[in-house]
Scaffold this active site. Structure first.
Site, PDB file in Angstrom:
ATOM      1  N   ASP A 104     -68.669  -6.265 -37.583  1.00  0.00           N
ATOM      2  CA  ASP A 104     -68.376  -5.446 -38.480  1.00  0.00           C
ATOM      3  C   ASP A 104     -68.884  -4.939 -39.898  1.00  0.00           C
ATOM      4  OD1 ASP A 104     -66.128  -8.854 -39.446  1.00  0.00           O
ATOM      5  OD2 ASP A 104     -68.401  -8.254 -40.195  1.00  0.00           O
ATOM      6  N   HIS A 119     -74.075  -9.898 -31.415  1.00  0.00           N
ATOM      7  CA  HIS A 119     -73.240 -10.061 -31.173  1.00  0.00           C
ATOM      8  C   HIS A 119     -73.367  -7.599 -31.062  1.00  0.00           C
ATOM      9  CE1 HIS A 119     -71.315 -13.955 -29.995  1.00  0.00           C
ATOM     10  NE2 HIS A 119     -72.422 -13.793 -29.578  1.00  0.00           N
ATOM     11  N   CYS A 149     -72.777  10.718 -23.182  1.00  0.00           N
ATOM     12  CA  CYS A 149     -74.446  11.431 -23.584  1.00  0.00           C
ATOM     13  C   CYS A 149     -74.655  12.556 -22.977  1.00  0.00           C
ATOM     14  CB  CYS A 149     -75.344  10.164 -23.388  1.00  0.00           C
ATOM     15  SG  CYS A 149     -77.313  10.375 -22.824  1.00  0.00           S
ATOM     16  N   GLY A 189     -66.973 -20.261 -40.532  1.00  0.00           N
ATOM     17  CA  GLY A 189     -66.907 -19.267 -39.696  1.00  0.00           C
ATOM     18  C   GLY A 189     -66.845 -19.314 -37.801  1.00  0.00           C
ATOM     19  N   SER A 191     -66.058 -20.931 -34.275  1.00  0.00           N
ATOM     20  CA  SER A 191     -65.788 -22.172 -33.568  1.00  0.00           C
ATOM     21  C   SER A 191     -66.427 -22.784 -32.685  1.00  0.00           C
ATOM     22  CB  SER A 191     -64.319 -21.964 -32.984  1.00  0.00           C
ATOM     23  OG  SER A 191     -65.208 -21.397 -31.782  1.00  0.00           O
ATOM     24  N   PRO A 216     -62.068 -24.275 -42.253  1.00  0.00           N
ATOM     25  CA  PRO A 216     -60.743 -25.188 -42.297  1.00  0.00           C
ATOM     26  C   PRO A 216     -60.334 -26.360 -41.262  1.00  0.00           C
ATOM     27  CG  PRO A 216     -60.260 -22.944 -42.345  1.00  0.00           C
ATOM     28  CD  PRO A 216     -62.122 -23.108 -41.999  1.00  0.00           C
TER      29      PRO A 216
HETATM   30  P1  OAD Z   1     -63.488 -17.774 -33.036  1.00  0.00           P
HETATM   31  O1  OAD Z   1     -61.831 -16.730 -33.402  1.00  0.00           O
HETATM   32  O2  OAD Z   1     -63.543 -19.134 -31.665  1.00  0.00           O
HETATM   33  O3  OAD Z   1     -63.086 -18.888 -34.291  1.00  0.00           O
HETATM   34  C1  OAD Z   1     -62.995 -18.448 -35.861  1.00  0.00           C
HETATM   35  C2  OAD Z   1     -63.908 -20.136 -36.729  1.00  0.00           C
HETATM   36  O4  OAD Z   1     -63.137 -19.847 -37.438  1.00  0.00           O
HETATM   37  C3  OAD Z   1     -62.401 -21.345 -36.262  1.00  0.00           C
HETATM   38  O5  OAD Z   1     -63.266 -22.268 -35.678  1.00  0.00           O
HETATM   39  C4  OAD Z   1     -61.412 -21.222 -37.871  1.00  0.00           C
HETATM   40  O6  OAD Z   1     -61.007 -22.265 -37.959  1.00  0.00           O
HETATM   41  C5  OAD Z   1     -62.289 -20.878 -38.576  1.00  0.00           C
HETATM   42  N1  OAD Z   1     -61.893 -19.967 -40.067  1.00  0.00           N
HETATM   43  C6  OAD Z   1     -60.702 -18.531 -39.449  1.00  0.00           C
HETATM   44  N2  OAD Z   1     -60.617 -19.063 -40.724  1.00  0.00           N
HETATM   45  C7  OAD Z   1     -61.735 -19.223 -41.363  1.00  0.00           C
HETATM   46  C8  OAD Z   1     -62.059 -18.930 -43.126  1.00  0.00           C
HETATM   47  N3  OAD Z   1     -60.755 -18.567 -43.725  1.00  0.00           N
HETATM   48  N4  OAD Z   1     -62.643 -19.075 -43.153  1.00  0.00           N
HETATM   49  C9  OAD Z   1     -63.579 -20.234 -42.726  1.00  0.00           C
HETATM   50  N5  OAD Z   1     -63.543 -20.149 -41.556  1.00  0.00           N
HETATM   51  C10 OAD Z   1     -61.886 -20.053 -40.702  1.00  0.00           C
HETATM   52  O7  OAD Z   1     -64.298 -16.906 -33.707  1.00  0.00           O
HETATM   53  P2  OAD Z   1     -65.994 -17.174 -33.449  1.00  0.00           P
HETATM   54  O8  OAD Z   1     -66.772 -18.909 -33.680  1.00  0.00           O
HETATM   55  O9  OAD Z   1     -66.795 -16.222 -34.178  1.00  0.00           O
HETATM   56  O10 OAD Z   1     -67.870 -13.361 -28.969  1.00  0.00           O
HETATM   57  O11 OAD Z   1     -66.528 -16.676 -31.950  1.00  0.00           O
HETATM   58  C11 OAD Z   1     -67.722 -16.344 -31.372  1.00  0.00           C
HETATM   59  C12 OAD Z   1     -67.445 -15.274 -30.289  1.00  0.00           C
HETATM   60  O12 OAD Z   1     -66.222 -15.616 -29.566  1.00  0.00           O
HETATM   61  C13 OAD Z   1     -67.448 -13.968 -30.696  1.00  0.00           C
HETATM   62  O13 OAD Z   1     -68.072 -13.311 -31.005  1.00  0.00           O
HETATM   63  C14 OAD Z   1     -66.825 -13.285 -29.503  1.00  0.00           C
HETATM   64  C15 OAD Z   1     -66.136 -14.685 -28.595  1.00  0.00           C
HETATM   65  O14 OAD Z   1     -66.271 -13.797 -27.529  1.00  0.00           O
HETATM   66  C16 OAD Z   1     -68.305 -11.678 -27.626  1.00  0.00           C
HETATM   67  O15 OAD Z   1     -67.686 -10.610 -28.364  1.00  0.00           O
HETATM   68  C17 OAD Z   1     -69.120 -11.879 -26.782  1.00  0.00           C
END
Ligand code: OAD
Length: 248
Positions: A104, A119, A149, A189, A191, A216
């Protein structure tokens, strides 16, 4: 926020810091995390069915429109206090890298200059055949279809990593190096479910870095880290930076 003297000392004396971030970093900017329920007309689609090369092959217009919707969502978002705190932390550090799974641009907009996008980035398009950036794309012949293209007439695609695709190798190597060099690694932030990105905190831990998790909710990493701060990025990160500046 309880942080013992040893951890504070290691934070203050850290020469090289790496921040590993996921969708939770942008949650307080109003960007839905990847696994959030899809809304509106996208509620019947599972992101994992859209963010794949096969989905794009099958229906480029549908995938292109989903990304246009996400681009417009993200475009309206502003860096939150957590993004800004990481930019402040970078100005206090000898070396500070952000390794993000997010697409983003909010870390760059907050002011961090070393941002390794594992990513890709939603705001960039590439030719789906040559995977190169395209100047002067040819407008689509059908409303809603991706532009084409000018060199090879292949449809454009967002410059993001889809499920089943390789990470950009140069960026991945740089991210591994940042984790290998880190005195402190913040896992914020995420998972920690998607490999290989999720192995970044382990690389730092193996070489003796102080690893702190900010989330959290607990994750598979929570029991292994030196310190788990159960809170949101926009609350915890500014408090950490305040602690750092008091000690400087
Ligand atoms: P997720 O949606 O799997 O996890 C988001 C994490 O952020 C969770 O553990 C929440 O508890 C936590 N969370 C939510 N609100 C929060 C806050 N205000 N402050 C801190 N933490 C917070 O997202 P990612 O772990 O980024 O990949 O997922 C990884 C990848 O999965 C993404 O990049 C995407 C997806 O497949 C691709 O697109 C290749």
């Amino acid at each position: 926020m309880e942080i013992d003297a040893t951890v504070t000392e290691r934070l203050v004396s850290a020469r090289s810091v790496a921040a590993f971030t996921g969708a939770g970093m942008s949650a307080e900017s109003g960007v839905p995390t990847f696994r959030d329920a899809q809304t509106g007309l996208w509620q019947h689609y599972d992101p994992a069915d859209l963010a794949t090369p096969e989905a794009f092959q099958r229906d480029p217009a549908l995938v292109w429109q989903w990304y246009s919707w996400r681009r417009q969502l993200v475009g309206a978002a502003e860096p939150n206090a957590g993004h800004l705190a990481l930019a402040d932390w970078a100005s206090l550090s000898e070396s500070f890298s952000v390794v993000t799974q997010n697409v983003d641009s909010l870390h760059q907009r907050a002011g961090n200059d070393i941002v390794l996008e594992l990513h890709g980035n939603l705001h960039r398009d590439v030719c789906s055949h040559e995977l190169t950036p395209v100047r002067d794309p040819v407008p689509p012949d059908v409303e809603g279809a991706p532009p084409r293209c000018p060199q090879c007439a292949a449809p454009l695609r967002p410059d993001v990593v889809w499920f089943g695709e390789m990470l950009p190798q140069k960026t991945w190597q740089a991210a591994l190096q940042a984790a290998a060099d880190a005195d402190v690694l913040l896992s914020i932030g995420t998972s920690g479910l998607v490999q290989p990105a999720a192995s970044i905190p382990e690389v730092a831990m193996q070489q003796g870095a102080l690893v702190i998790e900010i989330n959290p909710e607990p994750t598979p990493l929570s029991d292994a880290v030196a310190l788990r701060l159960a809170g949101s990025a926009a609350e915890v990160l500014p408090a950490l930076v305040r602690r750092l500046t008091e000690r400087r």
